[in-house]
Motif scaffolding. Structure first.
Motif, PDB file in Angstrom:
ATOM      1  N   ARG A  58       1.198   3.917  -3.029  1.00  0.00           N
ATOM      2  CA  ARG A  58       0.853   5.307  -2.712  1.00  0.00           C
ATOM      3  C   ARG A  58       1.942   6.266  -3.180  1.00  0.00           C
ATOM      4  O   ARG A  58       1.665   7.283  -3.830  1.00  0.00           O
ATOM      5  CB  ARG A  58       0.643   5.426  -1.201  1.00  0.00           C
ATOM      6  N   SER A  99     -10.889   2.592  -6.863  1.00  0.00           N
ATOM      7  CA  SER A  99     -11.822   3.483  -6.173  1.00  0.00           C
ATOM      8  C   SER A  99     -12.841   4.030  -7.160  1.00  0.00           C
ATOM      9  O   SER A  99     -12.671   3.908  -8.378  1.00  0.00           O
ATOM     10  CB  SER A  99     -11.064   4.645  -5.528  1.00  0.00           C
ATOM     11  N   PRO A 105      -2.937  10.035   4.136  1.00  0.00           N
ATOM     12  CA  PRO A 105      -3.615   8.793   3.746  1.00  0.00           C
ATOM     13  C   PRO A 105      -5.117   8.820   3.983  1.00  0.00           C
ATOM     14  O   PRO A 105      -5.863   8.079   3.335  1.00  0.00           O
ATOM     15  CB  PRO A 105      -2.941   7.734   4.632  1.00  0.00           C
ATOM     16  N   ASP A 129       0.832  -1.203   0.000  1.00  0.00           N
ATOM     17  CA  ASP A 129       0.000   0.000   0.000  1.00  0.00           C
ATOM     18  C   ASP A 129       0.868   1.255   0.000  1.00  0.00           C
ATOM     19  O   ASP A 129       0.622   2.194  -0.761  1.00  0.00           O
ATOM     20  CB  ASP A 129      -0.909   0.002   1.231  1.00  0.00           C
ATOM     21  N   ARG A 152      -2.204  12.028  -1.266  1.00  0.00           N
ATOM     22  CA  ARG A 152      -2.258  10.723  -0.592  1.00  0.00           C
ATOM     23  C   ARG A 152      -0.931  10.337   0.028  1.00  0.00           C
ATOM     24  O   ARG A 152      -0.886   9.553   0.982  1.00  0.00           O
ATOM     25  CB  ARG A 152      -2.668   9.633  -1.583  1.00  0.00           C
ATOM     26  N   ASP A 163      -8.124   8.758   1.365  1.00  0.00           N
ATOM     27  CA  ASP A 163      -8.723   7.571   0.753  1.00  0.00           C
ATOM     28  C   ASP A 163     -10.191   7.408   1.129  1.00  0.00           C
ATOM     29  O   ASP A 163     -10.979   6.842   0.361  1.00  0.00           O
ATOM     30  CB  ASP A 163      -7.949   6.319   1.162  1.00  0.00           C
ATOM     31  N   THR A 164     -10.581   7.884   2.308  1.00  0.00           N
ATOM     32  CA  THR A 164     -11.972   7.744   2.741  1.00  0.00           C
ATOM     33  C   THR A 164     -12.917   8.556   1.862  1.00  0.00           C
ATOM     34  O   THR A 164     -14.123   8.292   1.826  1.00  0.00           O
ATOM     35  CB  THR A 164     -12.136   8.190   4.208  1.00  0.00           C
ATOM     36  N   ILE A 178     -12.882   3.979  -1.946  1.00  0.00           N
ATOM     37  CA  ILE A 178     -12.047   2.799  -2.184  1.00  0.00           C
ATOM     38  C   ILE A 178     -12.919   1.554  -2.355  1.00  0.00           C
ATOM     39  O   ILE A 178     -13.839   1.303  -1.567  1.00  0.00           O
ATOM     40  CB  ILE A 178     -11.066   2.585  -1.020  1.00  0.00           C
ATOM     41  N   TYR A 193      -8.868  -3.807  -3.463  1.00  0.00           N
ATOM     42  CA  TYR A 193      -7.685  -3.180  -2.873  1.00  0.00           C
ATOM     43  C   TYR A 193      -6.826  -4.255  -2.205  1.00  0.00           C
ATOM     44  O   TYR A 193      -6.742  -4.361  -0.978  1.00  0.00           O
ATOM     45  CB  TYR A 193      -8.100  -2.113  -1.858  1.00  0.00           C
ATOM     46  N   LEU A 240      -5.063   2.060  -7.665  1.00  0.00           N
ATOM     47  CA  LEU A 240      -5.880   2.760  -6.672  1.00  0.00           C
ATOM     48  C   LEU A 240      -7.349   2.475  -6.984  1.00  0.00           C
ATOM     49  O   LEU A 240      -8.065   3.313  -7.505  1.00  0.00           O
ATOM     50  CB  LEU A 240      -5.608   4.271  -6.720  1.00  0.00           C
TER      51      LEU A 240
END
Length: 221
Positions: A28, A177, A92, A24, A88, A95-96, A100, A105, A175
């Motif tokens: 990122r 999402s 981090p 991750d 990001r 991401d919310t 996602i 993921y 990623l």
């Protein structure tokens, strides 16, 4: 007579193997640096060609036209993607807000995305090098360029667009999402429409030469 007792503590074994990298974290930071590199690459290439040839290699077309909108939409998505990927790296929690897709993921999917992005970059770099100063972004009706039919253009009429779409897919996989899915769908839609517009312009410029080329080489692969 009193005796002191000593408790012997066991010695912890020293780890000899390096820990597995955090996929991750790798993905990122990779995305942040990747899209920053892409932005710098296109900016420096455009400026360098303009300084050498005195001709702008980025064509938007008439203001308000379909190609003008395609270019601006594509630029807007690219700018948003760059900002998101750089943010990001240091925040981090962003991401919310990206929606996602948890089932996707997973390390194998993220790694597949990284591989796709690297492959995309290799394709774009190769095609740019092959085109050299004949490279144009958009439709340039004022200067008749050589119709490229060899090298990567012998397998695809739009190898550069093909590489860009592969990069859009790679972004979604690296990623997964709702945000990157929207970018992927919108990016492919704009690129396909732009490819159709450019083909019509090339038909006008090259006539039967381009029509014969269309019969021999597929649009994508």
């Amino acid at each position: 007579m009193r005796y002191r007792t000593f408790r012997i503590r066991p010695i912890k074994p020293v780890a000899t193997d390096c820990p597995m990298p955090d996929i991750d974290l790798l993905s990122r930071h990779f995305l942040g640096f990747y899209f920053l590199l892409i932005a710098l690459y296109y900016a420096s290439t455009s400026v360098g060609l303009w300084r050498r040839t005195g001709v702008s290699h980025i064509q938007y077309g008439p203001r308000g036209s379909a190609t003008w909108w395609h270019r601006h939409i594509f630029n807007a998505f690219r700018a948003v993607i760059l900002v998101v990927c750089l943010t990001r790296m240091v925040w981090p929690e962003l991401d919310t807000w990206l929606g996602i897709i948890a089932p996707l993921y997973q390390p194998p999917v993220l790694i597949a995305g990284i591989v796709a992005l690297l492959t995309s970059y290799s394709i774009m770099s190769y095609v740019h090098a092959y085109m050299h100063q004949d490279w144009r972004s958009g439709i340039d009706p004022d200067k008749r360029q050589t119709l490229l039919t060899q090298g990567p253009f012998a397998r695809s009429r739009n190898p550069l667009f093909l590489g860009i779409m592969l990069g859009q897919l790679g972004l979604f996989l690296a990623l997964p999402s709702i945000f990157t899915l929207i970018c992927f769908v919108a990016g492919v839609f704009v690129i396909v429409r732009q490819a159709l517009r450019e083909e019509k312009a090339l038909e006008t410029l090259f006539g039967s030469e381009y029509l014969n080329y269309q019969k021999e080489v597929p649009r994508w692969w």
